[in-house]
Design a protein around this motif. Structure first.
Motif, PDB file in Angstrom:
ATOM      1  N   ALA A 185       0.827  -1.204   0.000  1.00 36.08           N
ATOM      2  CA  ALA A 185       0.000   0.000   0.000  1.00 36.08           C
ATOM      3  C   ALA A 185       0.861   1.253   0.000  1.00 36.08           C
ATOM      4  O   ALA A 185       0.566   2.231  -0.706  1.00 36.08           O
ATOM      5  CB  ALA A 185      -0.934  -0.013   1.204  1.00 36.08           C
ATOM      6  N   HIS A 186       1.927   1.242   0.782  1.00 36.82           N
ATOM      7  CA  HIS A 186       2.805   2.409   0.832  1.00 36.82           C
ATOM      8  C   HIS A 186       3.532   2.601  -0.493  1.00 36.82           C
ATOM      9  O   HIS A 186       3.745   3.741  -0.939  1.00 36.82           O
ATOM     10  CB  HIS A 186       3.817   2.264   1.963  1.00 36.82           C
ATOM     11  CG  HIS A 186       4.612   3.509   2.221  1.00 36.82           C
ATOM     12  ND1 HIS A 186       5.834   3.739   1.636  1.00 36.82           N
ATOM     13  CD2 HIS A 186       4.347   4.610   2.971  1.00 36.82           C
ATOM     14  CE1 HIS A 186       6.303   4.910   2.030  1.00 36.82           C
ATOM     15  NE2 HIS A 186       5.420   5.460   2.833  1.00 36.82           N
ATOM     16  N   ALA A 215      10.941  -3.471  10.332  1.00 35.46           N
ATOM     17  CA  ALA A 215      12.086  -3.748   9.467  1.00 35.46           C
ATOM     18  C   ALA A 215      11.784  -3.519   7.986  1.00 35.46           C
ATOM     19  O   ALA A 215      12.662  -3.696   7.138  1.00 35.46           O
ATOM     20  CB  ALA A 215      12.544  -5.196   9.669  1.00 35.46           C
ATOM     21  N   SER A 216      10.558  -3.112   7.669  1.00 36.63           N
ATOM     22  CA  SER A 216      10.121  -3.033   6.275  1.00 36.63           C
ATOM     23  C   SER A 216      10.616  -1.804   5.541  1.00 36.63           C
ATOM     24  O   SER A 216      10.540  -1.738   4.307  1.00 36.63           O
ATOM     25  CB  SER A 216       8.589  -3.049   6.219  1.00 36.63           C
ATOM     26  OG  SER A 216       8.059  -1.833   6.749  1.00 36.63           O
ATOM     27  N   GLY A 217      11.078  -0.809   6.272  1.00 39.77           N
ATOM     28  CA  GLY A 217      11.472   0.455   5.662  1.00 39.77           C
ATOM     29  C   GLY A 217      10.414   1.532   5.768  1.00 39.77           C
ATOM     30  O   GLY A 217      10.677   2.690   5.445  1.00 39.77           O
ATOM     31  N   LEU A 218       9.203   1.183   6.202  1.00 42.36           N
ATOM     32  CA  LEU A 218       8.164   2.188   6.402  1.00 42.36           C
ATOM     33  C   LEU A 218       8.533   3.083   7.583  1.00 42.36           C
ATOM     34  O   LEU A 218       9.158   2.637   8.552  1.00 42.36           O
ATOM     35  CB  LEU A 218       6.818   1.525   6.679  1.00 42.36           C
ATOM     36  CG  LEU A 218       6.228   0.625   5.595  1.00 42.36           C
ATOM     37  CD1 LEU A 218       4.869   0.113   6.032  1.00 42.36           C
ATOM     38  CD2 LEU A 218       6.123   1.364   4.275  1.00 42.36           C
ATOM     39  N   THR A 219       8.107   4.340   7.522  1.00 42.31           N
ATOM     40  CA  THR A 219       8.345   5.284   8.611  1.00 42.31           C
ATOM     41  C   THR A 219       7.024   5.900   9.060  1.00 42.31           C
ATOM     42  O   THR A 219       5.989   5.711   8.440  1.00 42.31           O
ATOM     43  CB  THR A 219       9.315   6.399   8.170  1.00 42.31           C
ATOM     44  OG1 THR A 219       8.754   7.101   7.054  1.00 42.31           O
ATOM     45  CG2 THR A 219      10.661   5.816   7.765  1.00 42.31           C
ATOM     46  N   VAL A 245      -0.100   4.473   9.751  1.00 43.25           N
ATOM     47  CA  VAL A 245       1.008   4.974   8.938  1.00 43.25           C
ATOM     48  C   VAL A 245       0.643   6.365   8.434  1.00 43.25           C
ATOM     49  O   VAL A 245      -0.457   6.582   7.925  1.00 43.25           O
ATOM     50  CB  VAL A 245       1.286   4.038   7.746  1.00 43.25           C
ATOM     51  CG1 VAL A 245       2.471   4.550   6.925  1.00 43.25           C
ATOM     52  CG2 VAL A 245       1.555   2.611   8.229  1.00 43.25           C
ATOM     53  N   ASN A 246       1.559   7.302   8.598  1.00 42.36           N
ATOM     54  CA  ASN A 246       1.327   8.703   8.205  1.00 42.36           C
ATOM     55  C   ASN A 246       0.116   9.310   8.919  1.00 42.36           C
ATOM     56  O   ASN A 246      -0.744   9.945   8.285  1.00 42.36           O
ATOM     57  CB  ASN A 246       1.121   8.841   6.691  1.00 42.36           C
ATOM     58  CG  ASN A 246       2.368   8.545   5.895  1.00 42.36           C
ATOM     59  OD1 ASN A 246       3.482   8.717   6.379  1.00 42.36           O
ATOM     60  ND2 ASN A 246       2.180   8.075   4.668  1.00 42.36           N
ATOM     61  N   LEU A 279       6.021   3.045  16.721  1.00 46.71           N
ATOM     62  CA  LEU A 279       6.742   1.825  16.359  1.00 46.71           C
ATOM     63  C   LEU A 279       7.958   2.186  15.513  1.00 46.71           C
ATOM     64  O   LEU A 279       9.035   1.634  15.697  1.00 46.71           O
ATOM     65  CB  LEU A 279       5.810   0.864  15.605  1.00 46.71           C
ATOM     66  CG  LEU A 279       6.413  -0.460  15.178  1.00 46.71           C
ATOM     67  CD1 LEU A 279       6.762  -1.313  16.400  1.00 46.71           C
ATOM     68  CD2 LEU A 279       5.464  -1.223  14.260  1.00 46.71           C
ATOM     69  N   VAL A 280       7.772   3.106  14.586  1.00 45.72           N
ATOM     70  CA  VAL A 280       8.868   3.673  13.792  1.00 45.72           C
ATOM     71  C   VAL A 280       8.594   5.165  13.658  1.00 45.72           C
ATOM     72  O   VAL A 280       7.470   5.568  13.353  1.00 45.72           O
ATOM     73  CB  VAL A 280       8.961   3.047  12.385  1.00 45.72           C
ATOM     74  CG1 VAL A 280      10.145   3.629  11.628  1.00 45.72           C
ATOM     75  CG2 VAL A 280       9.067   1.534  12.459  1.00 45.72           C
TER      76      VAL A 280
END
Length: 287
Positions: A185-186, A215-219, A245-246, A279-280
Protein backbone atom coordinates in the motif's frame (compact mmCIF):
# COMPACT_ATOMS: atom_id res chain seq x y z
CA UNK A 1 -10.62 -16.23 15.80
CA UNK A 2 -13.64 -17.11 13.61
CA UNK A 3 -14.43 -13.41 13.50
CA UNK A 4 -17.83 -12.55 11.98
CA UNK A 5 -18.28 -8.93 12.84
CA UNK A 6 -22.01 -8.94 13.44
CA UNK A 7 -21.34 -10.86 16.65
CA UNK A 8 -18.85 -8.24 17.86
CA UNK A 9 -20.22 -4.95 16.52
CA UNK A 10 -19.92 -2.08 18.97
CA UNK A 11 -17.55 -3.91 21.32
CA UNK A 12 -14.60 -2.23 23.06
CA UNK A 13 -12.34 -2.76 20.04
CA UNK A 14 -14.84 -1.05 17.75
CA UNK A 15 -15.03 1.95 20.06
CA UNK A 16 -11.34 2.75 19.76
CA UNK A 17 -11.06 1.79 16.08
CA UNK A 18 -14.08 3.80 14.99
CA UNK A 19 -13.28 6.79 17.18
CA UNK A 20 -9.84 6.97 15.56
CA UNK A 21 -11.35 6.53 12.11
CA UNK A 22 -13.73 9.42 12.70
CA UNK A 23 -10.97 11.72 13.93
CA UNK A 24 -8.73 10.89 10.96
CA UNK A 25 -11.56 11.66 8.55
CA UNK A 26 -12.24 14.98 10.23
CA UNK A 27 -8.56 15.87 9.98
CA UNK A 28 -8.43 14.90 6.30
CA UNK A 29 -11.41 17.17 5.73
CA UNK A 30 -9.58 20.26 7.00
CA UNK A 31 -7.94 20.76 3.58
CA UNK A 32 -10.13 21.59 0.59
CA UNK A 33 -8.76 18.92 -1.74
CA UNK A 34 -10.79 15.75 -2.19
CA UNK A 35 -9.70 12.48 -0.58
CA UNK A 36 -10.57 8.82 -1.03
CA UNK A 37 -11.27 6.15 1.59
CA UNK A 38 -10.60 2.51 0.71
CA UNK A 39 -11.98 -0.07 3.17
CA UNK A 40 -10.67 -3.53 2.26
CA UNK A 41 -12.76 -5.69 4.63
CA UNK A 42 -15.81 -3.50 5.01
CA UNK A 43 -18.46 -5.79 6.53
CA UNK A 44 -22.15 -4.92 6.26
CA UNK A 45 -21.92 -1.26 7.27
CA UNK A 46 -24.87 -1.13 9.66
CA UNK A 47 -25.49 -3.45 12.61
CA UNK A 48 -28.63 -4.17 14.60
CA UNK A 49 -27.63 -4.39 18.25
CA UNK A 50 -30.98 -6.01 19.02
CA UNK A 51 -30.44 -8.65 16.33
CA UNK A 52 -29.63 -12.29 16.84
CA UNK A 53 -25.86 -12.05 16.36
CA UNK A 54 -25.21 -9.02 18.59
CA UNK A 55 -27.77 -10.24 21.10
CA UNK A 56 -26.12 -13.63 21.35
CA UNK A 57 -22.79 -12.20 22.55
CA UNK A 58 -23.87 -8.90 24.08
CA UNK A 59 -20.35 -7.55 23.53
CA UNK A 60 -21.67 -4.12 22.58
CA UNK A 61 -22.84 -3.60 26.18
CA UNK A 62 -19.19 -3.49 27.25
CA UNK A 63 -18.28 -1.12 24.43
CA UNK A 64 -20.56 1.48 22.87
CA UNK A 65 -23.17 0.65 25.50
CA UNK A 66 -20.90 2.14 28.17
CA UNK A 67 -20.28 5.30 26.15
CA UNK A 68 -23.65 6.49 24.90
CA UNK A 69 -25.38 8.49 27.61
CA UNK A 70 -22.38 8.41 29.95
CA UNK A 71 -21.00 11.50 31.69
CA UNK A 72 -17.67 11.63 29.88
CA UNK A 73 -14.62 13.63 30.97
CA UNK A 74 -14.19 16.65 28.64
CA UNK A 75 -11.04 15.33 26.95
CA UNK A 76 -12.74 12.02 26.18
CA UNK A 77 -16.00 13.65 25.09
CA UNK A 78 -14.07 15.80 22.60
CA UNK A 79 -12.08 12.83 21.32
CA UNK A 80 -15.18 10.68 20.75
CA UNK A 81 -17.42 13.46 19.39
CA UNK A 82 -17.10 12.82 15.62
CA UNK A 83 -17.81 9.09 16.05
CA UNK A 84 -20.69 9.69 18.47
CA UNK A 85 -22.28 12.09 15.97
CA UNK A 86 -22.63 9.22 13.51
CA UNK A 87 -23.94 6.85 16.18
CA UNK A 88 -26.56 9.45 17.11
CA UNK A 89 -27.58 9.90 13.45
CA UNK A 90 -28.37 6.19 13.25
CA UNK A 91 -30.51 6.39 16.38
CA UNK A 92 -32.64 9.52 15.83
CA UNK A 93 -35.19 8.52 18.46
CA UNK A 94 -32.49 8.19 21.10
CA UNK A 95 -31.29 5.04 22.76
CA UNK A 96 -28.98 2.62 21.04
CA UNK A 97 -30.32 0.15 18.49
CA UNK A 98 -28.18 0.59 15.37
CA UNK A 99 -24.40 0.73 15.16
CA UNK A 100 -22.31 2.03 12.21
CA UNK A 101 -19.43 0.01 10.82
CA UNK A 102 -16.39 1.67 9.29
CA UNK A 103 -17.84 2.17 5.77
CA UNK A 104 -20.93 3.92 7.08
CA UNK A 105 -18.82 6.12 9.36
CA UNK A 106 -16.69 7.05 6.35
CA UNK A 107 -19.77 7.71 4.21
CA UNK A 108 -21.26 10.04 6.81
CA UNK A 109 -18.07 11.95 7.63
CA UNK A 110 -16.61 12.41 4.17
CA UNK A 111 -17.56 15.53 2.23
CA UNK A 112 -19.42 15.90 -1.08
CA UNK A 113 -16.18 15.86 -3.09
CA UNK A 114 -14.72 12.81 -1.33
CA UNK A 115 -15.10 9.17 -2.38
CA UNK A 116 -15.49 5.85 -0.57
CA UNK A 117 -14.64 2.45 -2.02
CA UNK A 118 -16.02 -0.17 0.39
CA UNK A 119 -14.93 -3.72 -0.39
CA UNK A 120 -16.63 -6.86 0.96
CA UNK A 121 -16.08 -10.31 -0.54
CA UNK A 122 -18.88 -12.22 1.23
CA UNK A 123 -21.87 -12.03 -1.19
CA UNK A 124 -24.60 -11.73 1.43
CA UNK A 125 -22.64 -9.18 3.43
CA UNK A 126 -21.93 -7.21 0.25
CA UNK A 127 -25.68 -6.98 -0.38
CA UNK A 128 -26.26 -5.67 3.14
CA UNK A 129 -23.42 -3.19 2.63
CA UNK A 130 -24.95 -1.98 -0.61
CA UNK A 131 -28.24 -1.38 1.20
CA UNK A 132 -26.50 0.43 4.09
CA UNK A 133 -24.79 2.82 1.66
CA UNK A 134 -27.81 3.35 -0.59
CA UNK A 135 -28.35 7.06 -1.06
CA UNK A 136 -24.85 8.00 0.13
CA UNK A 137 -23.01 10.14 -2.43
CA UNK A 138 -19.84 8.92 -4.13
CA UNK A 139 -19.80 5.53 -2.42
CA UNK A 140 -19.01 2.38 -4.36
CA UNK A 141 -19.26 -1.21 -3.10
CA UNK A 142 -16.77 -3.76 -4.45
CA UNK A 143 -16.63 -7.54 -3.99
CA UNK A 144 -12.93 -8.31 -4.30
CA UNK A 145 -10.69 -10.43 -2.15
CA UNK A 146 -9.75 -8.00 0.59
CA UNK A 147 -6.04 -8.62 0.26
CA UNK A 148 -6.18 -7.98 -3.51
CA UNK A 149 -8.19 -4.78 -3.12
CA UNK A 150 -5.03 -2.79 -2.34
CA UNK A 151 -3.57 -3.63 -5.74
CA UNK A 152 -6.87 -2.98 -7.50
CA UNK A 153 -7.88 0.27 -5.79
CA UNK A 154 -4.57 2.05 -5.11
CA UNK A 155 -3.31 4.57 -5.96
CA UNK A 156 -6.37 6.82 -6.04
CA UNK A 157 -6.41 9.79 -8.42
CA UNK A 158 -6.97 12.15 -5.48
CA UNK A 159 -3.52 11.37 -4.00
CA UNK A 160 -4.95 11.99 -0.54
CA UNK A 161 -6.87 9.57 1.58
CA UNK A 162 -7.12 6.67 3.99
CA UNK A 163 -6.71 2.93 3.64
CA UNK A 164 -8.56 0.83 6.25
CA UNK A 165 -7.45 -2.80 6.63
CA UNK A 166 -9.45 -4.74 9.21
CA UNK A 167 -9.09 -8.45 8.33
CA UNK A 168 -11.14 -11.19 10.02
CA UNK A 169 -8.13 -13.16 11.32
CA UNK A 170 -9.82 -16.43 10.44
CA UNK A 171 -6.86 -18.02 8.64
CA UNK A 172 -3.23 -18.73 9.44
CA UNK A 173 -0.69 -16.24 8.16
CA UNK A 174 -2.85 -13.14 8.30
CA UNK A 175 -0.30 -11.16 10.31
CA UNK A 176 2.26 -11.87 7.58
CA UNK A 177 -0.22 -10.82 4.88
CA UNK A 178 -1.02 -7.68 6.84
CA UNK A 179 2.64 -6.64 6.99
CA UNK A 180 3.06 -7.33 3.26
CA UNK A 181 -0.09 -5.37 2.47
CA UNK A 182 1.14 -2.35 4.40
CA UNK A 183 4.35 -2.30 2.35
CA UNK A 184 2.48 -2.73 -0.93
CA UNK A 185 0.00 0.00 0.00
CA UNK A 186 2.80 2.41 0.83
CA UNK A 187 4.56 1.62 -2.44
CA UNK A 188 1.40 2.51 -4.35
CA UNK A 189 0.12 5.33 -2.12
CA UNK A 190 2.98 6.79 -0.09
CA UNK A 191 1.08 10.01 0.61
CA UNK A 192 -1.93 8.22 2.13
CA UNK A 193 -2.81 7.33 5.71
CA UNK A 194 -3.07 3.67 6.63
CA UNK A 195 -5.09 2.29 9.54
CA UNK A 196 -4.67 -1.44 10.18
CA UNK A 197 -6.35 -3.39 12.96
CA UNK A 198 -5.12 -6.53 14.76
CA UNK A 199 -6.14 -8.59 17.81
CA UNK A 200 -4.00 -8.91 20.91
CA UNK A 201 -4.52 -12.64 21.18
CA UNK A 202 -1.21 -14.33 20.35
CA UNK A 203 1.60 -12.29 21.90
CA UNK A 204 4.30 -14.00 19.83
CA UNK A 205 2.47 -13.38 16.56
CA UNK A 206 1.99 -9.70 17.47
CA UNK A 207 5.69 -9.29 18.29
CA UNK A 208 6.69 -10.86 14.97
CA UNK A 209 4.22 -8.62 13.14
CA UNK A 210 5.63 -5.50 14.78
CA UNK A 211 9.19 -6.60 14.00
CA UNK A 212 8.35 -7.26 10.35
CA UNK A 213 6.69 -3.87 9.93
CA UNK A 214 9.52 -2.07 11.74
CA UNK A 215 12.09 -3.75 9.47
CA UNK A 216 10.12 -3.03 6.28
CA UNK A 217 11.47 0.46 5.66
CA UNK A 218 8.16 2.19 6.40
CA UNK A 219 8.35 5.28 8.61
CA UNK A 220 5.93 7.30 10.74
CA UNK A 221 4.09 4.29 12.17
CA UNK A 222 2.06 5.05 15.28
CA UNK A 223 1.09 2.09 17.49
CA UNK A 224 -2.12 2.29 19.54
CA UNK A 225 -3.15 -0.65 21.73
CA UNK A 226 -5.79 -1.15 24.39
CA UNK A 227 -6.72 -4.09 26.55
CA UNK A 228 -9.76 -4.14 28.82
CA UNK A 229 -8.35 -6.88 31.02
CA UNK A 230 -5.12 -8.83 31.16
CA UNK A 231 -4.41 -10.34 27.73
CA UNK A 232 -3.65 -14.01 27.27
CA UNK A 233 -6.59 -15.07 29.42
CA UNK A 234 -9.31 -17.43 28.27
CA UNK A 235 -12.59 -16.11 26.92
CA UNK A 236 -13.49 -13.33 24.49
CA UNK A 237 -10.95 -10.98 23.00
CA UNK A 238 -9.30 -8.88 25.71
CA UNK A 239 -7.27 -6.42 23.63
CA UNK A 240 -6.72 -4.99 20.18
CA UNK A 241 -4.32 -2.69 18.42
CA UNK A 242 -3.97 -0.39 15.44
CA UNK A 243 -0.99 0.69 13.42
CA UNK A 244 -1.36 4.10 11.78
CA UNK A 245 1.01 4.97 8.94
CA UNK A 246 1.33 8.70 8.21
CA UNK A 247 -1.17 9.73 10.90
CA UNK A 248 -2.31 13.37 10.93
CA UNK A 249 -0.12 15.80 12.81
CA UNK A 250 -0.49 15.66 16.61
CA UNK A 251 -3.00 12.80 16.48
CA UNK A 252 -0.65 10.86 18.76
CA UNK A 253 -1.02 13.55 21.42
CA UNK A 254 -4.82 13.54 21.12
CA UNK A 255 -4.94 9.77 21.53
CA UNK A 256 -2.53 9.74 24.46
CA UNK A 257 -4.58 12.39 26.27
CA UNK A 258 -7.92 10.59 25.89
CA UNK A 259 -7.07 6.89 25.93
CA UNK A 260 -6.52 6.39 29.69
CA UNK A 261 -10.02 7.69 30.43
CA UNK A 262 -11.47 5.46 27.71
CA UNK A 263 -9.68 2.41 29.08
CA UNK A 264 -10.96 3.14 32.58
CA UNK A 265 -14.50 3.32 31.24
CA UNK A 266 -14.25 0.11 29.22
CA UNK A 267 -12.20 -1.98 31.68
CA UNK A 268 -13.63 -5.45 32.22
CA UNK A 269 -11.26 -7.03 34.70
CA UNK A 270 -7.84 -6.70 36.28
CA UNK A 271 -4.87 -5.57 34.23
CA UNK A 272 -6.59 -3.19 31.80
CA UNK A 273 -4.25 -0.76 30.07
CA UNK A 274 -3.16 0.98 26.89
CA UNK A 275 -0.13 1.95 24.85
CA UNK A 276 0.47 4.84 22.45
CA UNK A 277 3.95 5.06 20.94
CA UNK A 278 5.85 5.26 17.67
CA UNK A 279 6.74 1.82 16.36
CA UNK A 280 8.87 3.67 13.79
CA UNK A 281 9.44 7.41 13.80
CA UNK A 282 10.44 9.76 10.99
CA UNK A 283 13.49 7.65 10.15
CA UNK A 284 13.48 3.92 9.53
CA UNK A 285 15.78 1.94 11.88
CA UNK A 286 19.18 1.00 10.46
CA UNK A 287 19.97 -2.66 9.80
Amino acid sequence: MNYRHAFHAGNFADVLKHALLARILRRLGVKDGAFRVVDTHAGIGRYDLAGDEAGRTGEWTGGVGRIVGADLPPVLADFLAPWLEVVAELNPEGGLRHYPGSPLIAARLKRRQDTLFANELHPEDAEHLQAALAGERRCRVMSLDGWMAVRSLLPPPERRGLLIVDPPFEQAGEFERLAETMVEAHRRFATGVQMVWYPLKDAGAVRRFHAAVAASGLTRILRVEQWVRRTGTAGPLAGAGLLLVNPPWQLDEEIAAALPALTALLANGEGAGERVDWLVGEEAPED
